[in-house]
Design an enzyme around this catalytic site. Structure first.
Site, PDB file in Angstrom:
ATOM      1  N   ARG A   1       0.639  -1.219  -0.251  1.00  0.00           N
ATOM      2  CA  ARG A   1       0.100   0.288  -0.032  1.00  0.00           C
ATOM      3  C   ARG A   1       1.468   1.664   0.035  1.00  0.00           C
ATOM      4  NH1 ARG A   1      -4.952  -1.805   1.975  1.00  0.00           N
ATOM      5  NH2 ARG A   1      -6.131   0.136   2.537  1.00  0.00           N
TER       6      ARG A   1
ATOM      7  N   ASN B   1      -5.341   6.462   6.887  1.00  0.00           N
ATOM      8  CA  ASN B   1      -5.236   5.528   6.062  1.00  0.00           C
ATOM      9  C   ASN B   1      -6.252   6.652   4.998  1.00  0.00           C
ATOM     10  OD1 ASN B   1      -6.392   3.389   4.027  1.00  0.00           O
ATOM     11  ND2 ASN B   1      -4.992   4.720   3.365  1.00  0.00           N
ATOM     12  N   GLY B   2      -6.281   7.488   3.847  1.00  0.00           N
ATOM     13  CA  GLY B   2      -7.282   8.078   2.989  1.00  0.00           C
ATOM     14  C   GLY B   2      -6.981   9.492   3.366  1.00  0.00           C
TER      15      GLY B   2
ATOM     16  N   GLU C   1      -0.247  -2.569 -22.488  1.00  0.00           N
ATOM     17  CA  GLU C   1       0.711  -3.509 -21.188  1.00  0.00           C
ATOM     18  C   GLU C   1       2.263  -3.309 -21.188  1.00  0.00           C
ATOM     19  OE1 GLU C   1      -0.212  -3.747 -18.482  1.00  0.00           O
ATOM     20  OE2 GLU C   1       1.258  -5.244 -17.730  1.00  0.00           O
TER      21      GLU C   1
ATOM     22  N   LYS D   1       4.637  -1.437 -18.398  1.00  0.00           N
ATOM     23  CA  LYS D   1       5.602  -2.225 -17.686  1.00  0.00           C
ATOM     24  C   LYS D   1       7.115  -1.769 -17.988  1.00  0.00           C
ATOM     25  CE  LYS D   1       4.113  -5.571 -16.256  1.00  0.00           C
ATOM     26  NZ  LYS D   1       2.757  -4.222 -14.762  1.00  0.00           N
TER      27      LYS D   1
ATOM     28  N   GLU E   1       6.826   1.535 -15.892  1.00  0.00           N
ATOM     29  CA  GLU E   1       6.367   1.000 -14.055  1.00  0.00           C
ATOM     30  C   GLU E   1       7.909   1.019 -13.700  1.00  0.00           C
ATOM     31  OE1 GLU E   1       2.599  -0.140 -12.871  1.00  0.00           O
ATOM     32  OE2 GLU E   1       3.845  -1.532 -13.689  1.00  0.00           O
TER      33      GLU E   1
ATOM     34  N   HIS F   1      -0.811   8.877 -37.665  1.00  0.00           N
ATOM     35  CA  HIS F   1      -1.535   9.756 -37.231  1.00  0.00           C
ATOM     36  C   HIS F   1      -0.684  11.143 -35.929  1.00  0.00           C
ATOM     37  CE1 HIS F   1      -4.891   8.921 -39.597  1.00  0.00           C
ATOM     38  NE2 HIS F   1      -4.699   7.890 -39.113  1.00  0.00           N
TER      39      HIS F   1
ATOM     40  N   LYS G   1       1.483  -0.725  -5.129  1.00  0.00           N
ATOM     41  CA  LYS G   1       0.764  -2.577  -5.716  1.00  0.00           C
ATOM     42  C   LYS G   1      -0.325  -2.451  -6.142  1.00  0.00           C
ATOM     43  CE  LYS G   1       1.435  -7.421  -6.702  1.00  0.00           C
ATOM     44  NZ  LYS G   1       1.512  -6.834  -7.858  1.00  0.00           N
TER      45      LYS G   1
HETATM   46  C1  G6P Z   1      -1.021   0.437  -8.541  1.00  0.00           C
HETATM   47  C2  G6P Z   1       0.115  -1.023  -9.452  1.00  0.00           C
HETATM   48  C3  G6P Z   1      -0.430  -1.299 -10.507  1.00  0.00           C
HETATM   49  C4  G6P Z   1      -2.102  -1.937 -10.510  1.00  0.00           C
HETATM   50  C5  G6P Z   1      -2.831  -0.563 -10.319  1.00  0.00           C
HETATM   51  C6  G6P Z   1      -4.222  -1.447  -9.749  1.00  0.00           C
HETATM   52  O1  G6P Z   1      -1.022   1.260  -9.695  1.00  0.00           O
HETATM   53  O2  G6P Z   1       1.161  -0.397  -9.427  1.00  0.00           O
HETATM   54  O3  G6P Z   1       0.478  -2.571 -11.462  1.00  0.00           O
HETATM   55  O4  G6P Z   1      -1.789  -2.679 -12.077  1.00  0.00           O
HETATM   56  O5  G6P Z   1      -2.191  -0.066  -8.864  1.00  0.00           O
HETATM   57  O6  G6P Z   1      -4.474  -2.755  -8.652  1.00  0.00           O
HETATM   58  P1  G6P Z   1      -5.751  -4.051  -8.539  1.00  0.00           P
HETATM   59  O7  G6P Z   1      -5.069  -4.007  -7.281  1.00  0.00           O
HETATM   60  O8  G6P Z   1      -6.834  -2.456  -8.500  1.00  0.00           O
HETATM   61  O9  G6P Z   1      -5.557  -4.892  -9.826  1.00  0.00           O
END
Ligand code: G6P
Length: 634
Positions: free
Chosen positions: A27, A106-107, A509, A513, A516, A532, A629
């Site tokens: 988190r 958290n929030g 994707e 990747k 990221e 375009h 994550k």
């Molecule tokens: C974050 C992570 C991504 C993930 C996204 C959605 O941005 O860094 O890797 O795809 O959250 O996460 P989720 O748990 O909703 O699939």
């Protein structure tokens, strides 16, 4: 946004908090901190220790080793910065001016500016830029007033003070509060952010998510929106927003796999990429047993009513999950014939399309904790419930890798992708698991609706059965090939990824990747759209990765690749070997499979190429900068 954990009991809190935080680092990992209260026998009150460290949890652990954090009562936090830079001063816990009250949250407190101004006008000095810091100051004010009212210091006093503060806060929060004057009391509360109470042996805990509790608690009590609780070594008092005492039975905490083992791999991400054949194998074993009826070719945990009368599907997701959703939408529309739309969950919340009848809304989130996805689903359920006409009633499905997550508590139907614990921030095997979930749904919808012949459905299921073995050799081969190629492209500044049709989301994707984990700028584009705009970026220094899988758009993609080659771009092809694909400067070969299942293969070189480029650059592959994550704030 962040993860919180809290404990009150009979043993030392700090090791337990650290262990809990370790499971919440998904988190956020910008900073971490904890506060403990040590009861002083000679005095009525305790002694508060507050330690905070910038960066990952390991820094906090070192600080605890050095300084100690005694006490059986404690709160901990791991942060993903929203308000204020990831510096120690902005790390949680935050305290009031006397340093006697500590809070983790958290929030986002949306009205924090107004609250701060009022407090500052009253002489309060703020030490951080966070929204959270208003909370301990507000609690301190209420405690002061309660003392003036003549109330004796007691645990109920802290509870009352928090209950008086909560209505003043706008926004989402999960918080835990402690006060030196009540060294055996913890007050916790939640609104629109998850919080679960764990019942351990001789201790009570509280955390944002179950893995943080799994080592200590056998049963859990998920808190509901607006609830506040007082936790002491003697028990739990739970109250709703109106202040009415709540009684609920806790549920068994089971099925939480929290053991993270890197095996012999250098990074979790590489291990998880290599686990994909296993993910596929498990899915095939569970969902494609022999002898299923023709109208239900895939074993999914839903009865007829789930499929009945669906005219439209809307999928809400973020990040990598959204890319899996785009593949899913292609399958649901093109294979099963159901109009399907994919939305960024964060956009859908505030700009949803007009309500359509008989719609299945799918929330796709591997973690089951992404705040935007959960909120978008809740918003959609609410507007549908308010509509009144049964054709518009909510029909929701959650697809997740965490069947015990907040998502599972929110939506009635859950499809577990069963990919096992994924630690690397960049999603890999869960993406594959999500794709499989959509194959399952699309095949079952197509079979029931008669949009595809039995032969077509049979042929896809047979192909899916052979995926695990094909993936096994593919992953091995590409691990080597991508590592070699990574040396050539590690210093690249921009990369363009092209794909079309069902492989367009794989181009997205691939670009995500790379961004990221390697911090290289990358764009994913539908191959036909390159002319375009993005074509202007091309020169010999900009490699183009082109996904060309045999099927309806194969020749078109090859032509688009030729257009890039004519502008001197270096071409990397993700395509089967053969005379057609000789045009590529570098070929990352994939098996010649039907176009329908091709994303299961084309994504592997994307993952491995990004991985090896990032690893070659010496970056923190598993916990890249600025990311988390799962993003648990809006
Ligand atoms: C974050 C992570 C991504 C993930 C996204 C959605 O941005 O860094 O890797 O795809 O959250 O996460 P989720 O748990 O909703 O699939």
């Amino acid at each position: 946004m962040c993860g919180i954990v809290a404990v009150v009991g009979s043993r030392e809190a700090a090791p337990l908090l650290l262990e809990g935080l370790r499971h919440l680092e998904y988190r956020g990992y910008d900073s971490a901190g904890l506060a403990t209260v040590h009861s002083l026998v000679s005095e009525d009150q305790g002694q508060l220790t507050c330690l905070r460290a910038k960066g990952k949890l390991i820094n906090l652990a070192a600080m605890i080793d050095q300084n100690g954090a005694p006490g059986n009562l404690g709160i901990g936090h791991t942060r993903w910065a929203t308000h204020g830079k990831p510096e120690e001063c902005n790390a949680h816990p935050h305290r009031d001016s006397s340093g006697c009250i500590a809070v983790v949250q958290n929030g986002i407190i949306e009205n924090h500016r107004a609250l701060r101004e009022t407090l500052e006008a009253a002489g309060v000095e703020f030490l951080s830029e966070t929204d959270t810091e208003v909370i301990p100051h507000l609690i301190a004010k209420e405690l002061h007033l309660l003392k003036l009212e003549g109330l004796p210091v007691c645990e109920a006093m802290l509870l009352t003070a928090v209950q008086r503060v909560l209505p003043k806060l706008k926004g989402a929060y999960a918080l835990a509060v402690l006060w030196v004057e009540t060294p055996s009391a913890l007050v916790v509360a939640r609104r629109q952010a998850p919080l679960l109470i764990g019942l351990g042996e001789g201790e009570f805990l509280c955390a944002s998510d179950t893995p943080a509790l799994a080592s200590f608690a056998r049963t859990i009590l998920p808190m509901e929106d607006g609830e506040v609780a007082l936790l002491t070594p003697l028990g739990i008092e739970l109250y709703n927003q109106k202040g009415d005492r709540q009684k609920r039975s806790p549920s068994l905490l089971s099925g939480v796999n929290h053991v993270a083992d890197k095996r012999n791999f250098r990074h979790f991400m590489l291990k998880e990429i290599h686990e994909q054949p296993e993910t596929a194998e498990l899915w095939v074993t569970r969902h494609l047993p022999e002898g299923l009826p023709a109208d239900a070719p895939v074993a999914l945990p839903f009865d007829d009513s789930f499929y009945f009368g669906i005219e439209r599907i809307e999928i809400l997701a973020c990040g990598t999950s959204r890319h899996a959703a785009l593949v899913g939408a292609y399958l649901l529309e093109q294979f099963a014939g159901i109009p399907t739309a994919v939305f960024y969950a964060s956009e859908f919340r505030y700009a949803a399309p007009p309500l359509a009848p008989n719609t299945l809304t799918i929330g796709l989130t591997q973690s089951g904790e992404t705040a935007d996805t959960l909120a978008a689903l809740a918003m959609d359920a609410e507007r549908r419930e308010n509509h009144g006409d049964s054709a518009f009633a909510p029909r929701q499905l959650g697809v997740t890798n965490r069947p015990e997550s907040s998502l599972a508590r929110q939506v009635p139907n859950i499809l577990d992708i069963g990919a096992g614990l994924e630690v690397g921030v960049a999603a890999t095997k869960t993406f594959l698991g999500q794709l499989f979930a959509f194959y399952g749904l699309s095949l079952n919808f197509a079979a029931r609706r008669g949009t595809r012949s039995k032969e077509e459905i049979f042929s896809i299921t047979q192909e899916l059965r052979s995926v695990p073995n094909q993936l096994r050799s593919l992953v091995k081969m590409h691990d080597k090939l991508s590592e070699e190629l990574a040396h050539k492209f590690a210093d690249t500044k921009d990369v363009i990824f092209l794909g079309r049709g069902i492989n367009y989301p794989i181009a997205l994707e691939g670009a995500l990747k790379l961004k990221e984990i390697s911090y290289i700028h990358a764009e994913g584009y539908p191959a036909g759209e390159m002319k375009h705009g993005p074509i202007a970026l091309l020169d010999p220094k900009v490699p183009v990765v082109s996904i060309a899988m045999p099927g309806v758009v194969f020749e078109k993609v090859l032509s688009n690749a030729q257009e890039a080659k004519a502008r001197d771009a270096q071409l990397i092809g993700v395509a089967p070997e053969g005379p057609d694909t000789n045009l590529f400067d570098y070929l990352l070969p994939v098996p010649k499979v039907s176009e329908w299942i091709s994303p299961l293969f084309s994504v592997v070189p994307m993952q491995l190429l990004s991985y090896h480029i990032a690893a070659h650059r010496g970056l923190d592959v598993d916990q890249p900068r600025n990311l988390a994550k799962s993003v648990t704030v809006e």
